[in-house]
Design an enzyme around this catalytic site. Structure first.
Site, PDB file in Angstrom:
ATOM      1  N   ASP A  13      20.888 -21.524  71.057  1.00  0.00           N
ATOM      2  CA  ASP A  13      21.328 -22.765  70.430  1.00  0.00           C
ATOM      3  C   ASP A  13      22.744 -22.565  69.914  1.00  0.00           C
ATOM      4  O   ASP A  13      23.224 -21.429  69.785  1.00  0.00           O
ATOM      5  CB  ASP A  13      20.373 -23.119  69.288  1.00  0.00           C
ATOM      6  CG  ASP A  13      20.643 -24.491  68.716  1.00  0.00           C
ATOM      7  OD1 ASP A  13      20.946 -25.412  69.491  1.00  0.00           O
ATOM      8  OD2 ASP A  13      20.558 -24.643  67.486  1.00  0.00           O
ATOM      9  N   ASP A  15      24.643 -24.893  67.121  1.00  0.00           N
ATOM     10  CA  ASP A  15      24.756 -25.106  65.674  1.00  0.00           C
ATOM     11  C   ASP A  15      23.657 -24.349  64.940  1.00  0.00           C
ATOM     12  O   ASP A  15      22.472 -24.479  65.259  1.00  0.00           O
ATOM     13  CB  ASP A  15      24.660 -26.599  65.350  1.00  0.00           C
ATOM     14  CG  ASP A  15      25.862 -27.367  65.875  1.00  0.00           C
ATOM     15  OD1 ASP A  15      26.981 -27.023  65.475  1.00  0.00           O
ATOM     16  OD2 ASP A  15      25.680 -28.275  66.696  1.00  0.00           O
ATOM     17  N   ASP A 209      17.698 -21.549  65.507  1.00  0.00           N
ATOM     18  CA  ASP A 209      17.580 -21.547  64.043  1.00  0.00           C
ATOM     19  C   ASP A 209      16.519 -22.521  63.557  1.00  0.00           C
ATOM     20  O   ASP A 209      16.309 -22.641  62.351  1.00  0.00           O
ATOM     21  CB  ASP A 209      18.928 -21.912  63.414  1.00  0.00           C
ATOM     22  CG  ASP A 209      19.298 -23.375  63.631  1.00  0.00           C
ATOM     23  OD1 ASP A 209      19.304 -23.808  64.812  1.00  0.00           O
ATOM     24  OD2 ASP A 209      19.581 -24.080  62.656  1.00  0.00           O
TER      25      ASP A 209
END
Length: 259
Positions: A13, A15, A209
């Site tokens: 990922d 961000d 995240d």
């Protein structure tokens, strides 16, 4: 549990993993450098459909993270590929930004509000009441409802912003029609990404995240999963989910030596 095969390709990922609020996460540059030196296939993924890969390449370059355009995979690209597979050369009424409209143009779709095959909802900072009303009426008239991702909010310096999932809920309430979400946690986005780089789930890993999108999508696609604690999911939240990542690490810096 059977021991997994060595990791030969990586999905990560963007961000919350490589960058946080426009600042690179310590170790992200080292991880990307090690990936490129190793020659291993990799993709940087984002559920955000606003930007083209070229836009994101420039955005990452400005903060010192070098990611080639061909190594960026967005929910807009995944949505375009899905529609090209389902109904080649179709038509769509689109609510979104250049990342989505460019992806659809590139597969030969015609963007139209005249009896389109699909209404495609993506991310934009300027959701228009007029555009939403048109989308609702087209869906009521038979257009199929597609959304790039189910994220309900997005970040900004001022706080949370309504995102695709929230706006999709508004349209669903008005029409009774739920969209097909293409982006994470739909494993379709992961599998399409793996196919794009010629990788196999048994020898691939996903770094994210978020438990609800990144880890879930990776798990359902059969990848090894790494949760980093530099983004949205806090350590005390992990046990609330009925599934677990393969590993939890403080940040992407802890994964450099695994490449």
């Amino acid at each position: 549990m059977a021991e997994r095969k060595p990791i030969e390709s990586w999905l990560t990922d963007m961000d919350g993993v490589l960058m946080h609020e426009g600042i690179p996460v310590p170790g992200a540059d080292s991880f990307l450098k090690r990936l490129k030196e190793s020659g291993r296939p990799f993709l940087v993924l984002t559920n955000n459909s606003m930007f083209t890969p070229r836009d994101l390449h420039a955005r990452l370059s400005r903060i010192g993270l070098a990611v080639p355009t061909e190594n960026i995979w967005t929910s807009a690209l995944a949505t375009a590929q899905f529609l090209d597979d389902q109904r080649p050369g179709g038509t769509a009424y689109v609510i979104g930004e250049a990342g989505l409209t460019t992806a659809l143009h590139d597969i030969g779709y015609v963007l139209s509000d005249a009896d389109p095959d699909y209404v495609v909802l993506g991310e934009t900072r300027t959701y228009s009441f007029e555009a939403l009303t048109r989308a609702i009426r087209l869906i009521n008239d038979g257009a199929r409802f597609i959304a790039t991702n189910p994220d309900e909010t997005g970040p900004s310096a001022e706080g949370a912003l309504p995102a695709t999932g929230s706006v999709a809920a508004l349209i669903t309430t008005a029409t009774g029609q739920k969209p097909y979400f293409v982006g994470k946690p739909n494993p379709l986005m992961m599998r399409a990404g793996l196919n794009a780089i010629g990788a196999h789930s048994e020898t691939s890993a996903m770094i994210g995240d978020r438990m609800d999108t990144d880890v879930r999508a990776g798990m359902e696609a059969g990848l090894e999963t790494f949760l980093v604690l530099t983004g949205l999911t806090r350590p005390d939240e992990i046990e609330r989910y009925p599934y677990r990542p393969s590993s939890v690490v403080d940040s992407i810096a802890d994964l450099v030596d695994k490449v």
